[in-house]
Write a protein that holds these residues in place. Structure first.
Motif, mmCIF file in Angstrom:
data_model
loop_
_atom_site.group_PDB
_atom_site.id
_atom_site.type_symbol
_atom_site.label_atom_id
_atom_site.label_comp_id
_atom_site.label_asym_id
_atom_site.label_seq_id
_atom_site.Cartn_x
_atom_site.Cartn_y
_atom_site.Cartn_z
ATOM 1 N N ILE A 42 1.145 -0.770 0.015
ATOM 2 C CA ILE A 42 -0.395 0.048 0.103
ATOM 3 C C ILE A 42 0.675 1.056 0.052
ATOM 4 C CG2 ILE A 42 -1.361 0.966 1.154
ATOM 5 C CD1 ILE A 42 -2.589 -1.197 2.399
ATOM 6 N N ILE A 43 1.667 1.202 0.599
ATOM 7 C CA ILE A 43 2.583 2.830 1.130
ATOM 8 C C ILE A 43 3.269 2.759 -0.187
ATOM 9 C CG2 ILE A 43 4.666 3.378 2.364
ATOM 10 C CD1 ILE A 43 1.934 2.964 4.224
ATOM 11 N N GLY A 44 3.364 1.960 -1.106
ATOM 12 C CA GLY A 44 4.233 1.761 -2.274
ATOM 13 C C GLY A 44 3.693 2.868 -3.389
ATOM 14 N N GLU A 45 2.227 1.504 -3.468
ATOM 15 C CA GLU A 45 1.069 2.138 -4.166
ATOM 16 C C GLU A 45 1.002 3.745 -3.991
ATOM 17 O OE1 GLU A 45 -2.208 -0.148 -4.386
ATOM 18 O OE2 GLU A 45 -1.386 -1.994 -4.087
ATOM 19 N N LYS A 53 9.710 10.229 -3.146
ATOM 20 C CA LYS A 53 10.495 10.277 -2.278
ATOM 21 C C LYS A 53 10.030 9.457 -1.064
ATOM 22 C CE LYS A 53 15.052 9.863 -4.408
ATOM 23 N NZ LYS A 53 16.067 10.222 -4.568
ATOM 24 N N PRO A 54 9.801 8.530 -0.629
ATOM 25 C CA PRO A 54 8.650 8.812 1.136
ATOM 26 C C PRO A 54 9.916 8.785 2.136
ATOM 27 C CG PRO A 54 9.791 6.427 0.623
ATOM 28 C CD PRO A 54 10.218 7.110 -0.969
ATOM 29 N N ARG A 55 9.917 9.832 2.924
ATOM 30 C CA ARG A 55 11.257 10.523 3.758
ATOM 31 C C ARG A 55 10.338 10.671 5.017
ATOM 32 N NH1 ARG A 55 15.073 12.908 1.530
ATOM 33 N NH2 ARG A 55 14.871 13.657 -1.314
ATOM 34 N N PHE A 56 9.841 8.881 4.920
ATOM 35 C CA PHE A 56 9.577 8.491 6.728
ATOM 36 C C PHE A 56 9.443 7.447 6.809
ATOM 37 C CE2 PHE A 56 6.052 9.524 3.600
ATOM 38 C CZ PHE A 56 5.269 7.994 3.270
ATOM 39 N N GLU A 57 9.586 6.276 7.539
ATOM 40 C CA GLU A 57 8.886 5.115 8.166
ATOM 41 C C GLU A 57 7.816 5.364 8.777
ATOM 42 O OE1 GLU A 57 11.655 3.602 10.558
ATOM 43 O OE2 GLU A 57 13.720 4.037 9.669
ATOM 44 N N VAL A 58 7.014 3.300 7.727
ATOM 45 C CA VAL A 58 5.854 3.522 8.356
ATOM 46 C C VAL A 58 6.126 2.048 9.688
ATOM 47 C CG1 VAL A 58 3.633 2.034 7.725
ATOM 48 C CG2 VAL A 58 4.975 4.058 6.264
ATOM 49 N N HIS A 103 -4.059 9.845 5.053
ATOM 50 C CA HIS A 103 -4.159 10.519 4.833
ATOM 51 C C HIS A 103 -3.398 10.831 6.271
ATOM 52 C CE1 HIS A 103 -6.904 13.522 7.651
ATOM 53 N NE2 HIS A 103 -5.933 13.728 8.292
ATOM 54 N N GLU A 104 -2.394 10.137 6.682
ATOM 55 C CA GLU A 104 -1.787 9.843 7.436
ATOM 56 C C GLU A 104 -0.543 10.641 6.579
ATOM 57 O OE1 GLU A 104 -1.658 11.434 10.315
ATOM 58 O OE2 GLU A 104 -3.815 9.691 10.756
ATOM 59 N N ILE A 105 -0.505 9.669 5.969
ATOM 60 C CA ILE A 105 1.180 10.323 4.906
ATOM 61 C C ILE A 105 1.101 11.928 4.270
ATOM 62 C CG2 ILE A 105 1.944 10.236 2.682
ATOM 63 C CD1 ILE A 105 1.731 7.076 3.055
ATOM 64 N N GLY A 106 -0.836 12.654 4.113
ATOM 65 C CA GLY A 106 -0.594 13.884 3.405
ATOM 66 C C GLY A 106 0.023 14.574 5.023
ATOM 67 N N HIS A 107 -0.587 14.964 5.972
ATOM 68 C CA HIS A 107 -0.117 15.500 7.249
ATOM 69 C C HIS A 107 1.444 16.392 6.389
ATOM 70 C CE1 HIS A 107 -3.766 16.052 9.135
ATOM 71 N NE2 HIS A 107 -3.548 15.209 9.379
ATOM 72 N N HIS A 108 2.194 14.820 6.765
ATOM 73 C CA HIS A 108 3.941 14.881 6.544
ATOM 74 C C HIS A 108 4.225 15.334 5.062
ATOM 75 C CE1 HIS A 108 5.341 12.932 9.709
ATOM 76 N NE2 HIS A 108 5.333 11.200 9.629
ATOM 77 N N LEU A 109 3.104 15.191 4.195
ATOM 78 C CA LEU A 109 4.266 15.770 2.897
ATOM 79 C C LEU A 109 3.112 17.109 2.686
ATOM 80 C CD1 LEU A 109 3.528 12.656 0.081
ATOM 81 C CD2 LEU A 109 5.491 13.332 1.305
#
Length: 302
Positions: A42-45, A53-58, A103-109
């Protein structure tokens, strides 16, 4: 269902970015893997759709639900596996958990976790809109993109979170923006290459560029290659898709076959038609309604 009722009452803990926390809940020893939420990465998608680039860890964590966190200067997306599984079960689609993570990724980005202001209406709505945009790009319907929020959100606004109607509208706005982009790509590709009227192509195997993944999104196809689902009134359970190459693909137990190509007409009322040996006289309106030569609706873009 008791668990779902419990988490729905704890909305104030859902979708909240935790800002520069002094202590963070105990994290799992391993980071996110595709096995955590089924076979989908999911995160990759999500990252593929965003193009960053995903500058965070899940990571999984012993928290109530899910959160965007900064801890010791490092960004995390934390989630409770049981919570996401329960939400998926309650709304009968795994798009619910995807929307929560998006949604949570949106907060970071969007930089919300860099502020110490805490949760607020503008940030929550911006993250909701981001979630809707991402889910449409990934192939979710609007109902699927809104499923989790319909269950979890309060009808009335709180000091930190907007009411349900505002949040659903934000998701719809993001979903609609992505949908407009996808449909615009149809027009752009048609301008580059317009099939001649009257010509036809025999059905052929899907090219190698179309990856078929058994559990990729809800369609059974790589969601990044799907522009729209195509639903026919007389075969609602069959799986048809319009791909990014403007091909009409039919998925069956024997595999996938291209049975037509979307082409442009000179008609304002019916600007497109499917060029096909199998679907004679099938036209498409600007709103995505499929009609036959007699003007009868026979299907639609989902």
């Amino acid at each position: 269902m008791n668990y779902i009722k419990k988490v729905s009452l704890a909305l104030s803990l859902v979708f909240i970015p935790i800002l520069a926390v002094e202590a963070v809940p105990t994290l799992a020893t391993t980071t996110y893997s595709v096995s955590d939420l089924g076979s989908r990465d999911i995160i990759g998608e999500i990252i593929d759709v965003v193009g960053l680039k995903p500058r965070f860890e899940v990571r999984t964590a012993n928290i109530e639900n899910a959160a965007a966190v900064i801890y010791n200067g490092k960004r995390y997306i934390l989630y409770n596996e049981r919570f996401l599984a329960a939400i998926n079960s309650a709304v009968h689609t795994d798009w619910a958990s995807v929307s929560i993570l998006a949604h949570e990724i949106g907060h970071h980005l969007n930089g919300h976790t860099l502020s110490r202001a805490g949760s607020n209406h503008p940030d929550e709505l911006e993250a909701d809109e981001f979630s809707g945009f991402v889910l449409r790009k990934m192939g979710a319907s609007l109902d699927e993109a809104q499923a989790a929020m319909k269950l979890l959100s309060d009808e009335r606004s709180s000091p930190t979170h907007p009411g349900r109607a505002y949040r659903l509208a934000a998701i719809s706005r993001g979903w609609g923006n992505a949908d407009t982009q996808l449909m615009a790509s149809i027009h752009g590709q048609q301008r580059e290459s317009q099939p001649m009227a009257g010509s036809s192509q025999a059905a052929q195997r899907v090219p190698a560029t179309v990856k078929l993944e058994p559990r990729a999104a809800s369609s059974g196809m790589d969601s990044r290659l799907v522009l729209r689902k195509v639903i026919f009134n007389n075969a609602p359970s069959e799986q048809f898709f319009l791909t990014t190459r403007l091909q009409l693909v039919h998925l069956t137990e024997d595999g996938a076959r291209v049975i037509g190509t979307l082409a442009r007409t000179n008609s304002r009322d019916y600007p497109f038609y499917f060029e096909s040996d199998y679907l004679q006289g099938l036209f498409v309106t600007d709103s995505g309604i499929l009609v036959n030569k007699r003007g009868q609706q026979v299907g639609y873009f989902g």
